[in-house]
Design a protein around this motif. Sequence first.
Motif, mmCIF file in Angstrom:
data_model
loop_
_atom_site.group_PDB
_atom_site.id
_atom_site.type_symbol
_atom_site.label_atom_id
_atom_site.label_comp_id
_atom_site.label_asym_id
_atom_site.label_seq_id
_atom_site.Cartn_x
_atom_site.Cartn_y
_atom_site.Cartn_z
ATOM 1 N N ARG A 1 0.851 -1.192 0.000
ATOM 2 C CA ARG A 1 0.000 0.000 0.000
ATOM 3 C C ARG A 1 0.882 1.235 0.000
ATOM 4 O O ARG A 1 1.819 1.355 0.801
ATOM 5 C CB ARG A 1 -0.926 0.009 1.220
ATOM 6 N N ASP B 1 -7.431 8.680 0.053
ATOM 7 C CA ASP B 1 -7.312 10.134 0.102
ATOM 8 C C ASP B 1 -8.532 10.746 0.786
ATOM 9 O O ASP B 1 -8.403 11.645 1.633
ATOM 10 C CB ASP B 1 -7.157 10.696 -1.309
ATOM 11 N N LYS C 1 -13.835 -5.065 -4.823
ATOM 12 C CA LYS C 1 -13.463 -4.901 -6.219
ATOM 13 C C LYS C 1 -14.215 -3.718 -6.816
ATOM 14 O O LYS C 1 -15.388 -3.492 -6.523
ATOM 15 C CB LYS C 1 -13.795 -6.168 -7.000
ATOM 16 N N GLY C 2 -13.525 -2.959 -7.670
ATOM 17 C CA GLY C 2 -14.144 -1.817 -8.317
ATOM 18 C C GLY C 2 -13.924 -0.512 -7.579
ATOM 19 O O GLY C 2 -14.154 0.570 -8.137
ATOM 20 N N VAL C 3 -13.497 -0.582 -6.310
ATOM 21 C CA VAL C 3 -13.234 0.637 -5.543
ATOM 22 C C VAL C 3 -11.846 1.160 -5.907
ATOM 23 O O VAL C 3 -10.872 0.405 -5.937
ATOM 24 C CB VAL C 3 -13.313 0.374 -4.026
ATOM 25 N N ASN C 4 -11.766 2.469 -6.186
ATOM 26 C CA ASN C 4 -10.481 3.106 -6.467
ATOM 27 C C ASN C 4 -9.768 3.327 -5.135
ATOM 28 O O ASN C 4 -10.128 4.219 -4.368
ATOM 29 C CB ASN C 4 -10.693 4.434 -7.201
ATOM 30 N N GLU C 5 -8.789 2.478 -4.840
ATOM 31 C CA GLU C 5 -8.135 2.503 -3.529
ATOM 32 C C GLU C 5 -7.487 3.851 -3.239
ATOM 33 O O GLU C 5 -7.615 4.394 -2.134
ATOM 34 C CB GLU C 5 -7.092 1.385 -3.447
ATOM 35 N N LYS C 6 -6.780 4.405 -4.221
ATOM 36 C CA LYS C 6 -6.090 5.672 -4.006
ATOM 37 C C LYS C 6 -7.071 6.774 -3.641
ATOM 38 O O LYS C 6 -6.841 7.545 -2.695
ATOM 39 C CB LYS C 6 -5.299 6.054 -5.263
ATOM 40 N N GLN C 7 -8.180 6.869 -4.362
ATOM 41 C CA GLN C 7 -9.165 7.897 -4.070
ATOM 42 C C GLN C 7 -9.837 7.670 -2.723
ATOM 43 O O GLN C 7 -10.082 8.618 -1.961
ATOM 44 C CB GLN C 7 -10.221 7.933 -5.180
ATOM 45 N N ALA C 8 -10.119 6.403 -2.409
ATOM 46 C CA ALA C 8 -10.784 6.093 -1.146
ATOM 47 C C ALA C 8 -9.893 6.447 0.043
ATOM 48 O O ALA C 8 -10.364 7.000 1.050
ATOM 49 C CB ALA C 8 -11.162 4.618 -1.107
#
Length: 810
Positions: A239, A492, A483-490
């Motif tokens: 991460r 942030d 799945k499908g979740v934008n990890e970087k945006q979440a």
Amino acid sequence: MRKTLLSFLLLLSTIIQLSAQNKPNAIATKTAGLQKFAGYFPFYWDEATGKILLEIDKLDKQFLYVSSLPAGLGSNDIGLDRGQLGGTHVVYFQKVGPKVLLIEPNQGYRAMNGNPAEEQAVAQSFAQSTLWGFKVEATDGKTVLVDATDFLLRDAHDVVGSIKRARQGSYRLDASRSAFYLPRTKNFPQNTEFEASLTFVGGDDAGNLVREVAPSTEALTLRQHHSFIQLPDTNYTPRAMDPRAGYFGIEYMDYSTPIDESIVKRYIARHRLQKKNPGAAVSEAVKPIVYYVDHAAPEPIRSALLDGARWWAQAFEAAGYKDAFKVEILPVDADPMDVRYNVIQWVHRSTRGWSYGASVTDPRTGEILKGHVSLGSLRVRQDYLIAEGLLAPYEEGRPANPEMMKMALARLRQLSAHELGHTLGIMHNYAASVSNRASVMDYPHPTVKLTSEGKIDLSDAYAVGMGDWDKLAVTYGYQDFAKGVNEKQALDQLLRTGHQRGLQFISDRDARSPGGAHPQAHLWDNGANASDELRHVLNVREKALQQFGLNNIKPGVPMAMLEDVLVPIYNYHRYQVESVAKVVGGVNYTYASKGDGQLVTQKVPEAEQQKALEALLETLQPKVLTLPENIIALIPPRPAGWSPTRELFDKRTGLTFDPLAAAEASADFTLSFLFHPERAARLVELKARGSKLGLEEVMDQILEATWKAKQQDGLQGQTQFLTQQLVLTHLLALSQNDNAAYSVRAMATLKVKELEKHLKKLSKSNDDAVKANALLALNRLDQPSNAKPQLHKDLPPGAPIGSLEVLSCE
């Protein structure tokens, strides 16, 4: 002819030896009759020779090598503690002719795009390390047998260097007094463990720290441990590190990175944790994180350690996990150094000292494979001592106040949680104390209250459970996204939301410096407003000193021991002083990222700086610094057999208690922050940018509060004289400090000249004491380069309060 014959015979001997090594079943022949330890790397124990033969059946395959110190020296200052981890190395064995080399590739420089040519170019550009060379004893196909004895019996933990760096003696490893420690030499399917008992000899120049802990300085015997550990599979997903999240981690340079991206890659350190159902709001973990508390910790300490460590379950629950974090007692037959166990160890030393949280971390990815907490056993006694000083609990005919034990155990719970947090990958957060104690990752000063009747109340000395920052940090590091979740945006958005809730994160570098600028980040402070809290702390201190006396020690205890109890009470305000000093010339800031809406930088308002300065000047007043006569009269010199320790006040009066030396150290402590060259430089800069409170104004107010204040009588008068001389010392030292800004040295020089005029007036005083003090000051003006603040009597050791944050320690 003779030379040719010798060469031929040597060659023949080598051929015969290699032939013997390569015969079928050569390893079985070589190890016949030896005790075999089957496991990750099979090995054999030779009772007759005291050797270990290692069977290497995984040539050219990487694994982890970790060294550690399961049995230590017992000196906090030298730092060779029981359970101390060494470095973590990714290594592999490589056979070259009759040798096997143990090689550590360079993890700091990589090419991560899978192109072999680029990977080779990077590998050839930077040095790797060959940690050892082994002689091949036998070979069966691709499996080789080597003698690992010298490798395993060497000083891998650098005990010799640690003692030498501490200036405690020149020691060397004595092979004749070193041997394997078989009870903890074991093998498992995924890890191979070796332990050795090593003796270091010398001691002709052994220092006092060694003499304190060793039965004989001629020979120091410690144990060192070696672990060969199978690398984890490749299913772990690193991460990315965010400066706002508060995690330790790894970094390396990836030379395959496109030019328009950062070549430096950073990833957080964390355990592997996955939800069974990532799409669910709450899910059990595929494999929970389990920690084990040292069964050597006695009750009620063991229960306190368990309770505090288990607080982290609250944070994992907040991140959407069910039963994902557990804490149990370490099985009696388990080895704390075994990589399979995350442990909380109870460590003894001769003096109080730091506790710390370390880990075995995969250098390639940042995955934590083992959390290892070391807690110093004497810390709980220091908290108990502080409580004794605050409560004066030993009234004749009445039982001891149970609040002392409650406070000490409450601190242990917090300490257990704090150090375990480091082994989860989480940094210190020294801005938590201003946000309703939002994190166990701060260093907590006891929160002591005064009741409406003016009594000291310890009921809320330490917080209980996870703070809001801790829950946010765990969610950032361990949330398993669907799945499908934008990890970087979440991630942030998670940090932005935390900021909007008022959660702050400031760590070590910004909080530890005595010249630090951040007004809300400090170790061992309390309160949303540092200046208000300092005044409150001074009130608590005053109350404790008012009731200080015979009831502060148990019946039958030597009266001289009152000084031990007095020290932390007299210096009770020391940490809040340092916190308040950061407000003067302070600059507020965050670890902001572009576009996240956080504060970037902001000058502390002048009114707050002035308020802080006035609170600090209060700590220099004779009435605050001078101990009352009734306390001084109660403390005799130490009796025979009770030697003085570094925990006591320094003295200029020989054996007798010296109240003026205590006052000198406390005053010098405050002044060292006010006159710090970094703070002074900021004050000059801030005034040039429009502030009305600059270095000149601060120096003027210090001089008004000391040299130009109304002269007191008696012991308070003597305290005032020494404070005045300290102010002169710091002024002169700042004017002569080559590391200080020119503008700072110039202003200090000006104030010295202005003070000289005042001193000439005082030198004509009819009061001989005032006159003598002024003449001494004038004399000192002739030798400004001799003014060295560090020559003044030091405060007794303070941090860690409640007991020397490394990987991470407190």
